[in-house]
Enzyme design. Structure first.
Site, PDB file in Angstrom:
ATOM      1  N   ASP A 110     -44.631  72.604 -12.420  1.00  0.00           N
ATOM      2  CA  ASP A 110     -43.430  71.841 -12.054  1.00  0.00           C
ATOM      3  C   ASP A 110     -42.314  72.804 -11.662  1.00  0.00           C
ATOM      4  O   ASP A 110     -41.510  73.174 -12.499  1.00  0.00           O
ATOM      5  CB  ASP A 110     -43.008  70.959 -13.225  1.00  0.00           C
ATOM      6  CG  ASP A 110     -41.887  69.994 -12.876  1.00  0.00           C
ATOM      7  OD1 ASP A 110     -41.691  69.725 -11.681  1.00  0.00           O
ATOM      8  OD2 ASP A 110     -41.215  69.513 -13.804  1.00  0.00           O
TER       9      ASP A 110
ATOM     10  N   HIS B 110     -42.115  70.162 -18.429  1.00  0.00           N
ATOM     11  CA  HIS B 110     -40.817  70.517 -19.014  1.00  0.00           C
ATOM     12  C   HIS B 110     -40.930  71.204 -20.376  1.00  0.00           C
ATOM     13  O   HIS B 110     -39.978  71.209 -21.145  1.00  0.00           O
ATOM     14  CB  HIS B 110     -39.918  69.279 -19.147  1.00  0.00           C
ATOM     15  CG  HIS B 110     -39.562  68.646 -17.836  1.00  0.00           C
ATOM     16  ND1 HIS B 110     -38.823  67.481 -17.764  1.00  0.00           N
ATOM     17  CD2 HIS B 110     -39.817  69.003 -16.555  1.00  0.00           C
ATOM     18  CE1 HIS B 110     -38.670  67.143 -16.494  1.00  0.00           C
ATOM     19  NE2 HIS B 110     -39.270  68.056 -15.735  1.00  0.00           N
TER      20      HIS B 110
ATOM     21  N   GLU C  79     -33.946  69.835  -7.982  1.00  0.00           N
ATOM     22  CA  GLU C  79     -34.539  68.523  -8.226  1.00  0.00           C
ATOM     23  C   GLU C  79     -34.390  68.115  -9.686  1.00  0.00           C
ATOM     24  O   GLU C  79     -34.195  66.936  -9.999  1.00  0.00           O
ATOM     25  CB  GLU C  79     -36.023  68.542  -7.842  1.00  0.00           C
ATOM     26  CG  GLU C  79     -36.713  67.190  -7.905  1.00  0.00           C
ATOM     27  CD  GLU C  79     -37.338  66.876  -9.264  1.00  0.00           C
ATOM     28  OE1 GLU C  79     -37.764  65.729  -9.461  1.00  0.00           O
ATOM     29  OE2 GLU C  79     -37.404  67.782 -10.125  1.00  0.00           O
ATOM     30  N   GLU C  80     -34.455  69.091 -10.595  1.00  0.00           N
ATOM     31  CA  GLU C  80     -34.597  68.769 -12.005  1.00  0.00           C
ATOM     32  C   GLU C  80     -33.374  68.076 -12.612  1.00  0.00           C
ATOM     33  O   GLU C  80     -33.511  67.116 -13.350  1.00  0.00           O
ATOM     34  CB  GLU C  80     -34.921  70.034 -12.814  1.00  0.00           C
ATOM     35  CG  GLU C  80     -36.298  70.614 -12.538  1.00  0.00           C
ATOM     36  CD  GLU C  80     -37.438  69.730 -13.008  1.00  0.00           C
ATOM     37  OE1 GLU C  80     -37.187  68.616 -13.509  1.00  0.00           O
ATOM     38  OE2 GLU C  80     -38.592  70.136 -12.852  1.00  0.00           O
TER      39      GLU C  80
ATOM     40  N   ASP D  21     -45.237  67.313  -6.101  1.00  0.00           N
ATOM     41  CA  ASP D  21     -44.448  67.513  -7.324  1.00  0.00           C
ATOM     42  C   ASP D  21     -45.078  66.765  -8.487  1.00  0.00           C
ATOM     43  O   ASP D  21     -44.401  66.130  -9.291  1.00  0.00           O
ATOM     44  CB  ASP D  21     -42.996  67.062  -7.115  1.00  0.00           C
ATOM     45  CG  ASP D  21     -42.113  67.348  -8.317  1.00  0.00           C
ATOM     46  OD1 ASP D  21     -42.494  68.206  -9.150  1.00  0.00           O
ATOM     47  OD2 ASP D  21     -41.065  66.708  -8.455  1.00  0.00           O
TER      48      ASP D  21
ATOM     49  N   HIS E  35     -40.123  71.351  -5.018  1.00  0.00           N
ATOM     50  CA  HIS E  35     -38.807  71.833  -5.436  1.00  0.00           C
ATOM     51  C   HIS E  35     -38.911  73.209  -6.083  1.00  0.00           C
ATOM     52  O   HIS E  35     -39.804  73.479  -6.887  1.00  0.00           O
ATOM     53  CB  HIS E  35     -38.082  70.826  -6.326  1.00  0.00           C
ATOM     54  CG  HIS E  35     -38.698  70.558  -7.665  1.00  0.00           C
ATOM     55  ND1 HIS E  35     -38.473  71.359  -8.769  1.00  0.00           N
ATOM     56  CD2 HIS E  35     -39.502  69.556  -8.087  1.00  0.00           C
ATOM     57  CE1 HIS E  35     -39.110  70.863  -9.808  1.00  0.00           C
ATOM     58  NE2 HIS E  35     -39.750  69.766  -9.433  1.00  0.00           N
TER      59      HIS E  35
END
Length: 458
Positions: free
Chosen positions: A292, A425, A326-327, A354, A280
């Protein structure tokens, strides 16, 4: 998405001709040499992370990232490159969050290290000042529900250290991030503070998407770094009347247009049979989105580049997809699957990266047992590269949409997971956190698997 598969799978074997094994071993050796010698993955990742940076859905950086994706797919030699439009959410963090302890003690405590959770509402310009109620779990919340009204609920649920595969710790704890605000709002909470989804030995807060239940009021939600989570918990033990001041400035704007960025190598024999490979393109706004999921994107592009560089002409169409959003919405994966279904496309396999750009250990799969048994029969070809686990269940979030829509067999690259949630994140998910060699070994592993699936089918 980590689910099903039959324990009996390990007992199923498919004999492979020794002559085929030798030719396939040579082909994988060529792929490994090409990727480990000439890979563009690391330089592409540098450009994405340092020239574009964090690229949250709806942001100007999202648009820059899409242009980057189009450029690198063309440079890799894709036969066709195109954009697939989809509507994506447009959440904006706004000015830096502020959470402070208000205490009758006179000692100075700096503001707590927090990040608003993705999709959260803001607190309003005045902020919120309220007592704090610490809960250890949803069961604890239910037991204390009569104490919740008018308070800020602090979910202090830690990652379980006994899980060796850290995605199990994440799967266990992430419900507090996703559901915590609405479950506390049901009983009158004014806001929630959630212990970050990490076991990292630092005080970095980890953001991530949360979701509201429309049956209850929408209240602000923030994640707190682990050191400050312990500080807050310890202060509450000795000071039950302590309060927090919480101010967040985030808001949700109307949906906007994003794109899946797609590049193809057209199949030479069965062009209507499609193998999807991707990661993504979006990331959170507080970091460079390196692991990520910049690594997954550049690994997928590298697969295409390596095939082209070696003159490999796949039998089936290989489609590289850099998924949008995606997030905090999965709109890109949903759009890709919906369009594939509407067009009646025949997708024989979908692979996602991912889970970070760390040392590859294997792949997880969701597919019928006989298909996975065929893949397991190829495992000896990967053992010289220390890639050995082909039996775990799972698959990526975006390709999971294709699985749900069409039943497409799916898989995900499975790197070593020990360091992933140190930076997932959080602000330290930067280019410098990625090891070039590990990144390239992952790209080769993906290329090797797709080479075999294209050659033999599933």
């Amino acid at each position: 998405m980590r689910n099903y598969l039959l324990p009996a799978l390990l007992a199923v074997t498919i004999p492979v001709c020794a002559q085929h094994q030798e030719s396939d071993s040579l082909a994988l050796r060529q792929l490994a040499t090409e990727v480990l010698t000439h890979s563009k993955a690391y330089s592409n990742l540098r450009d994405l992370t340092q020239q574009v940076g964090g690229r949250l859905a709806g942001s100007p950086q999202m648009v820059k990232a899409e242009k980057w994706g189009e450029k690198v797919l063309k440079e890799a030699g894709a036969d066709t490159v195109y954009m697939q439009a989809c509507q994506v959410p447009h959440w904006v963090r706004g000015a830096k969050e502020e959470v402070r302890i208000i205490s009758r003690r006179r000692d100075f405590i700096p503001p707590l290290n927090v990040l608003a959770l993705g999709n959260s509402v803001g607190s309003g310009p005045a902020g919120i000042t309220a007592p704090v109620l610490e809960v250890s779990s949803f069961d604890d919340l239910e037991a204390k529900k009569d104490q919740v009204k008018g308070k800020i609920v602090f979910y202090n649920y830690a990652f379980k250290p006994e899980f060796i595969r850290t995605f199990e710790s994440y799967g266990d704890a992430v419900r507090y991030r996703g559901q915590g605000a609405s479950r506390a709002a049901k009983y009158g909470a004014l806001a929630v503070v959630v212990r970050s989804m990490t076991h990292g030995a630092n005080n970095l807060p980890h953001t991530g998407a949360m979701h509201y239940n429309d049956s209850f009021p929408k209240i602000p939600a923030v994640a707190i770094g682990l050191e400050d989570a312990e500080l807050l918990s310890n202060r509450l033990k000795g000071e039950s009347d302590m309060k927090l001041y919480l101010k967040t400035n985030c808001k949700m704007l109307p949906d906007t247009t994003g794109h899946n960025v797609i590049g193809e190598i057209r199949g030479s024999e069965f062009p209507d049979q499609i193998i999807t490979v991707g990661g993504h393109l979006d990331s959170w706004d507080v970091n460079q989105g390196a692991h990520d999921d910049g690594t997954g994107c550049v690994q997928s592009v590298e697969l295409l580049r390596a095939f082209k560089a070696l003159g490999i002409k796949p039998k089936r169409t290989i489609r590289i997809v850099l998924f949008a959003n995606e997030e905090n919405g999965t709109r890109g994966g949903q759009k890709y699957a919906a369009e594939a279904k509407a067009k009646g496309e025949h997708h024989i396999f979908a692979l996602e990266s991912d889970a970070g750009g760390f040392t590859p250990r294997g792949f997880s799969f969701t597919m019928p047992a006989e298909k996975q048994a065929k893949i397991i029969s190829w495992a000896p070809l990967f053992r010289p590269y220390d890639v050995y686990d082909f039996t775990s269940a799972g698959g990526g979030v975006d390709v999971g949409e294709l699985y749900e829509a069409l039943g497409t067999p799916m898989g995900e690259l499975m790197p070593d997971s020990q360091r992933y949630f140190d930076l997932h994140h959080a602000a330290n998910d930067t280019f410098e956190a990625v090891n070039k060699r590990e990144l390239e070994l992952g790209a080769f592993s993906m290329a090797g698997l797709i080479y075999l699936i294209d050659k033999y089918g599933l």
